[in-house]
Motif scaffolding. Structure first.
Motif, PDB file in Angstrom:
ATOM      1  N   GLN A  76     -21.947 -15.991  20.408  1.00  0.00           N
ATOM      2  CA  GLN A  76     -22.923 -16.335  19.381  1.00  0.00           C
ATOM      3  C   GLN A  76     -22.749 -17.787  18.965  1.00  0.00           C
ATOM      4  OE1 GLN A  76     -24.206 -12.010  17.943  1.00  0.00           O
ATOM      5  NE2 GLN A  76     -22.767 -12.949  16.550  1.00  0.00           N
ATOM      6  N   SER A  77     -22.882 -18.630  19.985  1.00  0.00           N
ATOM      7  CA  SER A  77     -22.820 -20.078  19.796  1.00  0.00           C
ATOM      8  C   SER A  77     -23.634 -20.720  20.906  1.00  0.00           C
ATOM      9  CB  SER A  77     -21.372 -20.580  19.858  1.00  0.00           C
ATOM     10  OG  SER A  77     -20.916 -20.626  21.204  1.00  0.00           O
ATOM     11  N   PHE A  78     -23.855 -22.032  20.784  1.00  0.00           N
ATOM     12  CA  PHE A  78     -24.603 -22.754  21.819  1.00  0.00           C
ATOM     13  C   PHE A  78     -23.681 -23.551  22.740  1.00  0.00           C
ATOM     14  CE2 PHE A  78     -27.715 -22.105  18.396  1.00  0.00           C
ATOM     15  CZ  PHE A  78     -28.721 -21.477  19.126  1.00  0.00           C
ATOM     16  N   PHE A  79     -22.402 -23.230  22.731  1.00  0.00           N
ATOM     17  CA  PHE A  79     -21.483 -23.836  23.694  1.00  0.00           C
ATOM     18  C   PHE A  79     -21.812 -23.340  25.097  1.00  0.00           C
ATOM     19  CE2 PHE A  79     -18.662 -24.064  19.863  1.00  0.00           C
ATOM     20  CZ  PHE A  79     -18.504 -25.443  19.850  1.00  0.00           C
ATOM     21  N   GLY A  80     -21.457 -24.138  26.091  1.00  0.00           N
ATOM     22  CA  GLY A  80     -21.676 -23.726  27.476  1.00  0.00           C
ATOM     23  C   GLY A  80     -20.603 -22.794  27.999  1.00  0.00           C
ATOM     24  N   GLU A  81     -19.493 -22.645  27.273  1.00  0.00           N
ATOM     25  CA  GLU A  81     -18.370 -21.834  27.752  1.00  0.00           C
ATOM     26  C   GLU A  81     -18.729 -20.373  28.014  1.00  0.00           C
ATOM     27  OE1 GLU A  81     -16.484 -25.517  26.791  1.00  0.00           O
ATOM     28  OE2 GLU A  81     -18.023 -24.356  25.741  1.00  0.00           O
ATOM     29  N   PRO A  82     -19.448 -19.678  27.105  1.00  0.00           N
ATOM     30  CA  PRO A  82     -19.755 -18.271  27.400  1.00  0.00           C
ATOM     31  C   PRO A  82     -20.673 -18.105  28.604  1.00  0.00           C
ATOM     32  CG  PRO A  82     -20.961 -19.013  25.454  1.00  0.00           C
ATOM     33  CD  PRO A  82     -19.963 -20.081  25.782  1.00  0.00           C
ATOM     34  N   TYR A  83     -21.536 -19.080  28.826  1.00  0.00           N
ATOM     35  CA  TYR A  83     -22.414 -19.047  29.999  1.00  0.00           C
ATOM     36  C   TYR A  83     -21.583 -19.089  31.278  1.00  0.00           C
ATOM     37  CZ  TYR A  83     -26.118 -20.610  33.214  1.00  0.00           C
ATOM     38  OH  TYR A  83     -27.001 -20.735  34.263  1.00  0.00           O
ATOM     39  N   ALA A  84     -20.591 -19.989  31.320  1.00  0.00           N
ATOM     40  CA  ALA A  84     -19.717 -20.089  32.490  1.00  0.00           C
ATOM     41  C   ALA A  84     -18.858 -18.837  32.639  1.00  0.00           C
ATOM     42  CB  ALA A  84     -18.840 -21.336  32.386  1.00  0.00           C
ATOM     43  N   LEU A  85     -18.368 -18.295  31.516  1.00  0.00           N
ATOM     44  CA  LEU A  85     -17.551 -17.084  31.548  1.00  0.00           C
ATOM     45  C   LEU A  85     -18.316 -15.913  32.147  1.00  0.00           C
ATOM     46  CD1 LEU A  85     -15.376 -14.997  30.657  1.00  0.00           C
ATOM     47  CD2 LEU A  85     -16.427 -15.034  28.386  1.00  0.00           C
ATOM     48  N   ILE A  86     -19.505 -15.651  31.611  1.00  0.00           N
ATOM     49  CA  ILE A  86     -20.296 -14.514  32.082  1.00  0.00           C
ATOM     50  C   ILE A  86     -20.675 -14.688  33.550  1.00  0.00           C
ATOM     51  CG2 ILE A  86     -22.510 -13.336  31.824  1.00  0.00           C
ATOM     52  CD1 ILE A  86     -20.396 -12.624  29.717  1.00  0.00           C
ATOM     53  N   ALA A  87     -21.044 -15.911  33.923  1.00  0.00           N
ATOM     54  CA  ALA A  87     -21.398 -16.174  35.319  1.00  0.00           C
ATOM     55  C   ALA A  87     -20.201 -15.925  36.245  1.00  0.00           C
ATOM     56  CB  ALA A  87     -21.895 -17.615  35.467  1.00  0.00           C
ATOM     57  N   MET A  88     -19.012 -16.339  35.809  1.00  0.00           N
ATOM     58  CA  MET A  88     -17.803 -16.127  36.619  1.00  0.00           C
ATOM     59  C   MET A  88     -17.515 -14.642  36.765  1.00  0.00           C
ATOM     60  SD  MET A  88     -15.704 -18.284  38.116  1.00  0.00           S
ATOM     61  CE  MET A  88     -14.136 -18.210  39.007  1.00  0.00           C
ATOM     62  N   LEU A  89     -17.633 -13.890  35.679  1.00  0.00           N
ATOM     63  CA  LEU A  89     -17.404 -12.451  35.743  1.00  0.00           C
ATOM     64  C   LEU A  89     -18.387 -11.770  36.698  1.00  0.00           C
ATOM     65  CD1 LEU A  89     -16.744 -11.565  31.975  1.00  0.00           C
ATOM     66  CD2 LEU A  89     -15.093 -11.453  33.845  1.00  0.00           C
ATOM     67  N   LEU A  90     -19.660 -12.138  36.601  1.00  0.00           N
ATOM     68  CA  LEU A  90     -20.672 -11.528  37.472  1.00  0.00           C
ATOM     69  C   LEU A  90     -20.474 -11.938  38.923  1.00  0.00           C
ATOM     70  CD1 LEU A  90     -23.891 -11.786  35.271  1.00  0.00           C
ATOM     71  CD2 LEU A  90     -22.780  -9.688  36.068  1.00  0.00           C
ATOM     72  N   MET A  91     -20.048 -13.184  39.148  1.00  0.00           N
ATOM     73  CA  MET A  91     -19.809 -13.640  40.515  1.00  0.00           C
ATOM     74  C   MET A  91     -18.680 -12.837  41.167  1.00  0.00           C
ATOM     75  SD  MET A  91     -18.661 -17.394  41.971  1.00  0.00           S
ATOM     76  CE  MET A  91     -16.940 -17.152  41.524  1.00  0.00           C
ATOM     77  N   VAL A  92     -17.571 -12.700  40.461  1.00  0.00           N
ATOM     78  CA  VAL A  92     -16.425 -11.972  41.017  1.00  0.00           C
ATOM     79  C   VAL A  92     -16.756 -10.493  41.169  1.00  0.00           C
ATOM     80  CG1 VAL A  92     -14.004 -11.366  40.667  1.00  0.00           C
ATOM     81  CG2 VAL A  92     -14.804 -13.645  40.064  1.00  0.00           C
ATOM     82  N   ALA A  93     -17.425  -9.919  40.168  1.00  0.00           N
ATOM     83  CA  ALA A  93     -17.780  -8.496  40.231  1.00  0.00           C
ATOM     84  C   ALA A  93     -18.702  -8.214  41.411  1.00  0.00           C
ATOM     85  CB  ALA A  93     -18.446  -8.071  38.926  1.00  0.00           C
ATOM     86  N   SER A  94     -19.703  -9.057  41.621  1.00  0.00           N
ATOM     87  CA  SER A  94     -20.641  -8.838  42.730  1.00  0.00           C
ATOM     88  C   SER A  94     -19.962  -9.056  44.070  1.00  0.00           C
ATOM     89  CB  SER A  94     -21.858  -9.750  42.584  1.00  0.00           C
ATOM     90  OG  SER A  94     -21.482 -11.113  42.509  1.00  0.00           O
ATOM     91  N   ALA A  95     -19.009  -9.994  44.141  1.00  0.00           N
ATOM     92  CA  ALA A  95     -18.281 -10.216  45.389  1.00  0.00           C
ATOM     93  C   ALA A  95     -17.462  -8.980  45.758  1.00  0.00           C
ATOM     94  CB  ALA A  95     -17.369 -11.441  45.265  1.00  0.00           C
ATOM     95  N   PHE A  96     -16.781  -8.392  44.778  1.00  0.00           N
ATOM     96  CA  PHE A  96     -16.016  -7.177  45.047  1.00  0.00           C
ATOM     97  C   PHE A  96     -16.932  -6.007  45.370  1.00  0.00           C
ATOM     98  CE2 PHE A  96     -12.399  -9.263  42.836  1.00  0.00           C
ATOM     99  CZ  PHE A  96     -11.467  -9.103  43.852  1.00  0.00           C
TER     100      PHE A  96
END
Length: 487
Positions: free
Chosen positions: A165-185
């Motif tokens: 619940q902020s406009f930082f770019g960090e949560p965007y990168a976090l969620i993208a990283m989680l989805l990338m690794v999850a989809s790879a597995f």
């Protein structure tokens, strides 16, 4: 396939239960009043105007506006062009469009938090749905339970969740990283990988690479991993999809690097020189001479680009002509290669800040909550508090951790000839490489400026490594126990 009494893979049920638990956790933790978020720190401005949003009450004091309070409500405005290059602004703009449908007068930050929460739940469901499968239903259930609990305990921590619940770019990168690794597995675990899973992998990997300029080079590694997925299926259509996906990742990374505004490059270069190489150096004259910087700029050593009242203004055209246009980040990298002891000092400085998931100097509550200025939430903070209290503060410890982790990955890769197993191991290797990259690049690219926040992606990758190590050890223990029973 291990199935329960109604003929369904038991991991499917566990995935849905984990998703429900993740949703309930986030709603209760950050969305039910008092609403939890993160104060601005001055970064939101580069996102808000581009996304069609604005600060609702800009007449607050400087401390209240940027540091003491998180803000729940924002206004709507026109779309402006700025120098911030990131696909993150698209995600925020979509949240703004949804917000206008919910309430046309003010934007509630919980709309953005809801989008992040939905993506986080999706990642958790994917991880648990494709958890490692053991040789019995109970063992498979135990694996899924352990993975779900670890994902909720670590990435559901308030240190991560408050960013949603902020406009930082960090949560965007976090969620993208989680989805990338999850989809790879998921791709590596599927009997027949699907095009939509691969499309999710590419989209998530592209989001990571384009979330910030500093992450852009990671896209080349992600493209290589995408290309390795060619062997998951043998049909021509799959090969076309894989080559297209790898090409998209390469093109996106190149465009991100090329599109970086010159002003941003100069800001980062100033930080790298004066708040990096020349900060706390015992050999100031020697270092300046080696970099080809005139001695008159020695007064700037240890200053950052945004500091006021410096002896020479940071936007001085002569400074730009004589220093910032003459040097590049390649020169900074070469300096550290020639002086590894100085780089070790910087790595130790990074290690001191490496385990701070969130900035503790930014408030978590809206002023309407009635909390004291700068108050932060410690609800469900077991993991983030543990890291701050007990993780090492010296770079050498992280060297050892990474050497052991990579050594185990190499051993597992060599002992498994299955292409799918190897893809999974290579994904974990990419996570480890991303962690190393996320630690080194900020030091070379931005000096010691705001290290705690710049090492956010290092935290994400390190925590993924921890979870994979725990789950992998548990899986190995189960396999070993089953072999002893059968023997």
């Amino acid at each position: 396939m291990i199935r329960d009494r109604v003929g369904r893979d038991i991991r499917i049920w566990m995935a849905w239960l984990a998703g429900i638990a993740a949703g309930a956790l986030l709603v209760g933790l950050i969305m039910i009043p008092p609403v939890i978020g993160l104060a601005d720190s001055g970064d939101f401005g580069r996102v808000l105007g581009v996304s069609g949003l604005r600060v609702l009450h800009p007449d607050q004091s400087y401390e209240a506006l940027y540091f003491k309070y998180a803000h729940q409500h924002f206004g709507y405005g026109g779309y402006t062009l700025g120098g911030y290059v990131s696909t993150h602004v698209v995600f925020v703009a979509v949240a703004g469009w949804i917000g206008r449908l919910v309430d046309g007068s003010t934007f509630d930050i919980r709309v953005l938090g809801g989008l992040y929460a939905a993506a986080y739940i999706w990642a958790v469901v994917l991880f648990v749905r494709y958890a490692p499968r053991a040789d019995s239903r109970k063992a498979t259930l135990a694996m899924a339970l352990l993975l779900a609990a670890a994902l909720l305990f670590v990435f559901g921590d308030i240190g991560y969740a408050a960013y949603f619940q902020s406009f930082f770019g960090e949560p965007y990168a976090l969620i993208a990283m989680l989805l990338m690794v999850a989809s790879a597995f998921a791709l590596a675990s599927s009997d027949r990988p699907t095009g939509w899973l691969f499309a999710l992998f590419v989209a998530a990997a592209l989001a990571v690479a384009t979330s910030k300029i500093q992450n852009a080079p990671l896209g080349f590694v992600f493209a290589l991993l995408a290309w390795r997925m060619c062997g998951l299926r043998n049909d021509p259509r799959w090969r076309r999809q894989v080559w297209t996906g790898a090409g998209i990742l390469l093109a996106g990374s190149i465009l991100m690097i090329v599109a970086a505004p010159d002003r941003l490059k100069h800001v980062n270069l100033y930080q790298s020189i004066f708040f990096g190489v020349l900060k706390d150096t015992p050999h100031l004259e020697r270092d300046m001479e080696e970099l080809g910087i005139s001695g008159k700029y020695a007064v700037l050593a240890g200053t950052n680009y945004f500091q006021k009242d410096t002896a020479i203004p940071q936007n001085d055209p002569v400074l730009h002509r004589e220093v910032l246009q003459q040097l590049s980040h390649k020169d900074i990298a070469m300096y550290y290669l020639k002086h590894p002891s100085r780089f070790m000092q910087k790595l130790d400085r990074a290690a001191e800040n490496a385990m701070y998931i969130r900035p503790y100097y930014l408030g978590n509550y809206d002023a309407s909550a009635g909390k004291s200025p700068g108050a932060i939430s410690h609800s469900f903070s077991g993991w983030s508090d543990f890291k701050v209290a007990y993780m090492p503060r010296k770079a050498v410890w992280y060297f050892l951790i990474f050497l052991v982790y990579v050594g185990i990955l190499i051993a597992v890769w060599l002992n498994n000839r299955s292409g799918k197993w190897r893809i999974g191991v290579e994904m974990l290797a990419v996570v480890a490489l991303s962690a190393v990259f996320s630690c080194i690049v900020p030091l070379i690219g931005d000096g010691e400026a705001d290290l705690g926040k710049h090492l956010f992606m290092f935290n994400v990758c390190f925590d993924m490594m921890v979870i994979s190590a725990i789950v992998g050890a548990f899986y190995g223990a189960i396999k070993l126990a089953q072999r002893r029973v059968w023997s």
